[in-house]
Motif scaffolding. Structure first.
Motif, PDB file in Angstrom:
ATOM      1  N   ASP A 174       0.819  -1.208   0.000  1.00 31.54           N
ATOM      2  CA  ASP A 174       0.000   0.000   0.000  1.00 31.54           C
ATOM      3  C   ASP A 174       0.857   1.263   0.000  1.00 31.54           C
ATOM      4  O   ASP A 174       0.550   2.237  -0.690  1.00 31.54           O
ATOM      5  N   PHE A 175       1.929   1.235   0.790  1.00 31.40           N
ATOM      6  CA  PHE A 175       2.772   2.424   0.907  1.00 31.40           C
ATOM      7  C   PHE A 175       3.668   2.602  -0.320  1.00 31.40           C
ATOM      8  O   PHE A 175       3.781   3.709  -0.867  1.00 31.40           O
ATOM      9  N   LEU A 176       4.304   1.529  -0.745  1.00 32.06           N
ATOM     10  CA  LEU A 176       5.287   1.615  -1.822  1.00 32.06           C
ATOM     11  C   LEU A 176       4.642   1.622  -3.203  1.00 32.06           C
ATOM     12  O   LEU A 176       5.215   2.153  -4.157  1.00 32.06           O
ATOM     13  N   GLY A 177       3.483   0.976  -3.313  1.00 29.14           N
ATOM     14  CA  GLY A 177       2.881   0.815  -4.630  1.00 29.14           C
ATOM     15  C   GLY A 177       3.439  -0.376  -5.371  1.00 29.14           C
ATOM     16  O   GLY A 177       3.215  -0.540  -6.568  1.00 29.14           O
ATOM     17  N   ALA A 178       4.176  -1.229  -4.653  1.00 21.54           N
ATOM     18  CA  ALA A 178       4.751  -2.452  -5.229  1.00 21.54           C
ATOM     19  C   ALA A 178       4.920  -3.465  -4.112  1.00 21.54           C
ATOM     20  O   ALA A 178       5.183  -3.099  -2.959  1.00 21.54           O
ATOM     21  N   ALA A 179       4.770  -4.725  -4.444  1.00 21.74           N
ATOM     22  CA  ALA A 179       4.935  -5.778  -3.447  1.00 21.74           C
ATOM     23  C   ALA A 179       6.407  -5.920  -3.065  1.00 21.74           C
ATOM     24  O   ALA A 179       7.295  -5.690  -3.885  1.00 21.74           O
ATOM     25  N   VAL A 180       6.654  -6.279  -1.815  1.00 25.79           N
ATOM     26  CA  VAL A 180       8.011  -6.597  -1.375  1.00 25.79           C
ATOM     27  C   VAL A 180       8.172  -8.105  -1.551  1.00 25.79           C
ATOM     28  O   VAL A 180       7.574  -8.896  -0.820  1.00 25.79           O
ATOM     29  N   GLU A 181       8.977  -8.503  -2.523  1.00 26.04           N
ATOM     30  CA  GLU A 181       9.122  -9.905  -2.880  1.00 26.04           C
ATOM     31  C   GLU A 181      10.404 -10.494  -2.294  1.00 26.04           C
ATOM     32  O   GLU A 181      11.347  -9.765  -1.992  1.00 26.04           O
ATOM     33  N   ARG A 182      10.415 -11.806  -2.169  1.00 25.90           N
ATOM     34  CA  ARG A 182      11.633 -12.483  -1.731  1.00 25.90           C
ATOM     35  C   ARG A 182      12.604 -12.572  -2.905  1.00 25.90           C
ATOM     36  O   ARG A 182      12.227 -12.939  -4.024  1.00 25.90           O
ATOM     37  N   GLY A 183      13.857 -12.199  -2.666  1.00 28.41           N
ATOM     38  CA  GLY A 183      14.875 -12.259  -3.699  1.00 28.41           C
ATOM     39  C   GLY A 183      16.240 -12.444  -3.078  1.00 28.41           C
ATOM     40  O   GLY A 183      16.414 -12.215  -1.871  1.00 28.41           O
ATOM     41  N   PRO A 184      17.235 -12.843  -3.849  1.00 30.54           N
ATOM     42  CA  PRO A 184      18.556 -13.126  -3.288  1.00 30.54           C
ATOM     43  C   PRO A 184      19.270 -11.895  -2.743  1.00 30.54           C
ATOM     44  O   PRO A 184      20.087 -12.007  -1.836  1.00 30.54           O
ATOM     45  N   LEU A 185      18.953 -10.723  -3.293  1.00 28.02           N
ATOM     46  CA  LEU A 185      19.628  -9.499  -2.862  1.00 28.02           C
ATOM     47  C   LEU A 185      18.603  -8.395  -2.599  1.00 28.02           C
ATOM     48  O   LEU A 185      17.586  -8.306  -3.290  1.00 28.02           O
ATOM     49  N   PRO A 186      18.877  -7.528  -1.612  1.00 30.32           N
ATOM     50  CA  PRO A 186      17.999  -6.375  -1.408  1.00 30.32           C
ATOM     51  C   PRO A 186      18.136  -5.423  -2.608  1.00 30.32           C
ATOM     52  O   PRO A 186      19.247  -5.023  -2.965  1.00 30.32           O
ATOM     53  N   ALA A 187      17.030  -5.081  -3.232  1.00 32.40           N
ATOM     54  CA  ALA A 187      17.085  -4.219  -4.407  1.00 32.40           C
ATOM     55  C   ALA A 187      15.759  -3.511  -4.601  1.00 32.40           C
ATOM     56  O   ALA A 187      14.698  -4.042  -4.259  1.00 32.40           O
ATOM     57  N   VAL A 188      15.839  -2.310  -5.148  1.00 32.50           N
ATOM     58  CA  VAL A 188      14.641  -1.561  -5.513  1.00 32.50           C
ATOM     59  C   VAL A 188      14.849  -1.039  -6.926  1.00 32.50           C
ATOM     60  O   VAL A 188      15.919  -0.520  -7.254  1.00 32.50           O
ATOM     61  N   THR A 189      13.832  -1.214  -7.772  1.00 34.65           N
ATOM     62  CA  THR A 189      13.934  -0.885  -9.193  1.00 34.65           C
ATOM     63  C   THR A 189      12.929   0.203  -9.548  1.00 34.65           C
ATOM     64  O   THR A 189      11.751   0.115  -9.173  1.00 34.65           O
ATOM     65  N   PHE A 190      13.414   1.207 -10.281  1.00 38.32           N
ATOM     66  CA  PHE A 190      12.566   2.308 -10.735  1.00 38.32           C
ATOM     67  C   PHE A 190      12.571   2.370 -12.252  1.00 38.32           C
ATOM     68  O   PHE A 190      13.536   1.955 -12.904  1.00 38.32           O
ATOM     69  N   SER A 191      11.514   2.908 -12.820  1.00 38.14           N
ATOM     70  CA  SER A 191      11.497   3.164 -14.247  1.00 38.14           C
ATOM     71  C   SER A 191      12.482   4.288 -14.558  1.00 38.14           C
ATOM     72  O   SER A 191      12.792   5.114 -13.687  1.00 38.14           O
ATOM     73  N   VAL A 192      12.969   4.312 -15.777  1.00 34.53           N
ATOM     74  CA  VAL A 192      13.896   5.376 -16.173  1.00 34.53           C
ATOM     75  C   VAL A 192      13.229   6.743 -16.057  1.00 34.53           C
ATOM     76  O   VAL A 192      13.855   7.718 -15.636  1.00 34.53           O
ATOM     77  N   SER A 193      11.951   6.803 -16.414  1.00 30.39           N
ATOM     78  CA  SER A 193      11.264   8.101 -16.339  1.00 30.39           C
ATOM     79  C   SER A 193      11.218   8.622 -14.905  1.00 30.39           C
ATOM     80  O   SER A 193      11.412   9.827 -14.665  1.00 30.39           O
ATOM     81  N   ASP A 194      10.995   7.739 -13.927  1.00 31.44           N
ATOM     82  CA  ASP A 194      11.006   8.175 -12.528  1.00 31.44           C
ATOM     83  C   ASP A 194      12.427   8.467 -12.052  1.00 31.44           C
ATOM     84  O   ASP A 194      12.653   9.397 -11.275  1.00 31.44           O
ATOM     85  N   ALA A 195      13.381   7.663 -12.507  1.00 29.83           N
ATOM     86  CA  ALA A 195      14.773   7.876 -12.090  1.00 29.83           C
ATOM     87  C   ALA A 195      15.318   9.194 -12.625  1.00 29.83           C
ATOM     88  O   ALA A 195      16.252   9.766 -12.041  1.00 29.83           O
ATOM     89  N   GLN A 196      14.767   9.665 -13.720  1.00 28.61           N
ATOM     90  CA  GLN A 196      15.230  10.916 -14.321  1.00 28.61           C
ATOM     91  C   GLN A 196      14.275  12.073 -14.058  1.00 28.61           C
ATOM     92  O   GLN A 196      14.490  13.182 -14.567  1.00 28.61           O
ATOM     93  N   ARG A 197      13.253  11.847 -13.256  1.00 32.67           N
ATOM     94  CA  ARG A 197      12.313  12.915 -12.907  1.00 32.67           C
ATOM     95  C   ARG A 197      13.063  13.989 -12.123  1.00 32.67           C
ATOM     96  O   ARG A 197      13.741  13.689 -11.133  1.00 32.67           O
ATOM     97  N   PRO A 198      12.988  15.262 -12.515  1.00 31.49           N
ATOM     98  CA  PRO A 198      13.774  16.308 -11.846  1.00 31.49           C
ATOM     99  C   PRO A 198      13.444  16.440 -10.362  1.00 31.49           C
ATOM    100  O   PRO A 198      12.274  16.400  -9.976  1.00 31.49           O
ATOM    101  N   PHE A 199      14.490  16.556  -9.552  1.00 27.16           N
ATOM    102  CA  PHE A 199      14.323  16.836  -8.131  1.00 27.16           C
ATOM    103  C   PHE A 199      14.035  18.327  -7.954  1.00 27.16           C
ATOM    104  O   PHE A 199      14.810  19.174  -8.431  1.00 27.16           O
ATOM    105  N   LEU A 200      12.969  18.643  -7.256  1.00 25.85           N
ATOM    106  CA  LEU A 200      12.671  20.038  -6.955  1.00 25.85           C
ATOM    107  C   LEU A 200      13.607  20.577  -5.873  1.00 25.85           C
ATOM    108  O   LEU A 200      13.674  21.787  -5.658  1.00 25.85           O
ATOM    109  N   THR A 201      14.311  19.669  -5.208  1.00 27.98           N
ATOM    110  CA  THR A 201      15.255  20.056  -4.147  1.00 27.98           C
ATOM    111  C   THR A 201      16.684  20.185  -4.670  1.00 27.98           C
ATOM    112  O   THR A 201      17.607  20.390  -3.881  1.00 27.98           O
ATOM    113  N   ALA A 202      16.869  20.041  -5.978  1.00 29.33           N
ATOM    114  CA  ALA A 202      18.224  20.098  -6.557  1.00 29.33           C
ATOM    115  C   ALA A 202      18.901  21.408  -6.178  1.00 29.33           C
ATOM    116  O   ALA A 202      18.297  22.483  -6.237  1.00 29.33           O
ATOM    117  N   ASP A 203      20.160  21.296  -5.792  1.00 29.28           N
ATOM    118  CA  ASP A 203      20.913  22.489  -5.370  1.00 29.28           C
ATOM    119  C   ASP A 203      22.393  22.219  -5.632  1.00 29.28           C
ATOM    120  O   ASP A 203      23.077  21.622  -4.797  1.00 29.28           O
TER     121      ASP A 203
END
Length: 329
Positions: A174-203
C-alpha cells in the motif's frame, strides 16, 4: 578507522523522537552509553549497531517500523551523504552519489544497474554480517521516500526484493505501490522516467559545498583500511558482475597491479588469497541463507563454469556445496 563499523549521527535522536520513542530507552535496551547521541558522530561495531536497530524494533513492537521511519524521514535527520543526495538533479544521480559515499555510513555497498528502461539499486552486505531484516527493508523504503520527497510526485518502484520480506507485506504494498518480494539481494527498481524525474530540491551549490567534505571523510576512512580490506570491498561489488581480475580491482582502487601486489605482500597475503577468502565467505552465506542454486551462486562468485565452483568449494572446505547446505537444513 575500521571498515566494519557504522556511523551514528546525532540527528538519529531527532528521528527517534519523531517516531514517539524515548532515545534513552532504546539505548538501554541496546546496552549502549546513554550519552551516545550527545557525542560527536561516532561509529559502532556491526554487532552494536545491529543491537541498536533490534532495540528500536523491540521498543516499538511495530512490524511496520520501516514504513513509520519512512514517513518520519525529513532532511533534518539526513546525514551528510543522504542530504547530498537530496541536492541531486534526479534520482539516478542521487543513487550514484550515495553509492560512491555509502561506505561512510557503514560496510554496505550500493550498485546502480541501468538498462534502457529501468534503474535498479542493489545492496550488498559483507557475508560475515547478518543485518536485521528491519534495517534492510528500511534502506529500500528510503529510496522511495527520497524520490517522493524530492519530486513531490507519487513515485512507485517497479519492484522491491529482499531475502527476508516482512511477514505481512500488505501495508508495504500500500505504501510503496509495489509488493516486497523475496529475492537473493535487497534491491529496488525504478522506471527510467522516474529515475530521471527532476528533483525540486536540486541544489548544485549545496552539492559543491558537501562534496569536498565527503571526499575528505572517505579518504580518512580508506586510509584506515588495510589493502586486503579494500580489495575485499572491491571484490564484493565486482564478483556479481563476473569480474574477479586483479587488474579490475587495481583500477577501482586507483593503483597499479604492481603496487597492489606489494601492499598485499606487506600485509602477509596475496590477491589470490583475498579472492579465495572472499569467495568462500560469500559461498557459505549464499548456501545457508539465500536459497540460490549452485549455478546461480557460481555466477555471483564470478565463475563462468559451475564445475569450477564445485572444485574450489571442495578445496576450501573438504565438502561439496550440497553437503554444506544439508548441514544447516
Amino acid at each position: 578507522m575500521a571498515v566494519d563499523t557504522f556511523a551514528v549521527e546525532p540527528a538519529v535522536q531527532a528521528l527517534l523522537v519523531d517516531l514517539g520513542v524515548t532515545p534513552a530507552h532504546v539505548l538501554r535496551r541496546a546496552g549502549l552509553p546513554q550519552d551516545l547521541f550527545s557525542r560527536a558522530p561516532v561509529r559502532l561495531s556491526a554487532d552494536r549497531y545491529f543491537a541498536l536497530w533490534r532495540a528500536l524494533e523491540e521498543e516499538t513492537g511495530d512490524p511496520e517500523l520501516p514504513l513509520a521511519i519512512g514517513r518520519a524521514l525529513s532532511p533534518e535527520v539526513f546525514d551528510p551523504p543522504l542530504f547530498a543526495a537530496l541536492c541531486s538533479p534526479d534520482l539516478r544521480t542521487a543513487a550514484h552519489r550515495v553509492a560512491a559515499y555509502k561506505k561512510l555510513i557503514g560496510p554496505i555497498s550500493l550498485r546502480v544497474d541501468e538498462t534502457a528502461d529501468r534503474v535498479r539499486l542493489v545492496y550488498r552486505w559483507p557475508a560475515a554480517l547478518e543485518p536485521p531484516p528491519l534495517l534492510v527493508v528500511t534502506e529500500l523504503v528510503f529510496w522511495v521516500v527520497l524520490a517522493r520527497t524530492a519530486t513531490r510526485a507519487s513515485v512507485r518502484p517497479l519492484r522491491v526484493t529482499t531475502p527476508e520480506p516482512p511477514q505481512d507485506t500488505g501495508p508495504y504494498r500500500d505504501f510503496l505501490g509495489a509488493a516486497v518480494e523475496r529475492g537473493p539481494l535487497p534491491a529496488v527498481t525504478f522506471s527510467v522516467s522516474d529515475a530521471q524525474r527532476p528533483f525540486l530540491t536540486a541544489d548544485q551549490r549545496m552539492w559543491d559545498f558537501f562534496q569536498p567534505e565527503l571526499r575528505r571523510r572517505l579518504s580518512e576512512l580508506e586510509a584506515g583500511a588495510s589493502a586486503a580490506d579494500r580489495v575485499r570491498a572491491a571484490l564484493l561489488e565486482q564478483l556479481p558482475a563476473g569480474s574477479a581480475a586483479m587488474e579490475t580491482v587495481a583500477r577501482t582502487l586507483a593503483v597499479s597491479t604492481r603496487t597492489l601486489q606489494r601492499r598485499l605482500r606487506s600485509e602477509g597475503t596475496t590477491f589470490q588469497a583475498v579472492l579465495n577468502d572472499t569467495r568462500e565467505a560469500l559461498a557459505r552465506h549464499y548456501l545457508t541463507h539465500s536459497g540460490l542454486t549452485v549455478r546461480e551462486i557460481s555466477f555471483l562468485l564470478g565463475y563462468e563454469d559451475p564445475n569450477s565452483f564445485y572444485r574450489a568449494f571442495h578445496a576450501w572446505t573438504g565438502r561439496t556445496p550440497a553437503q554444506a547446505t544439508a548441514e544447516v537444513t
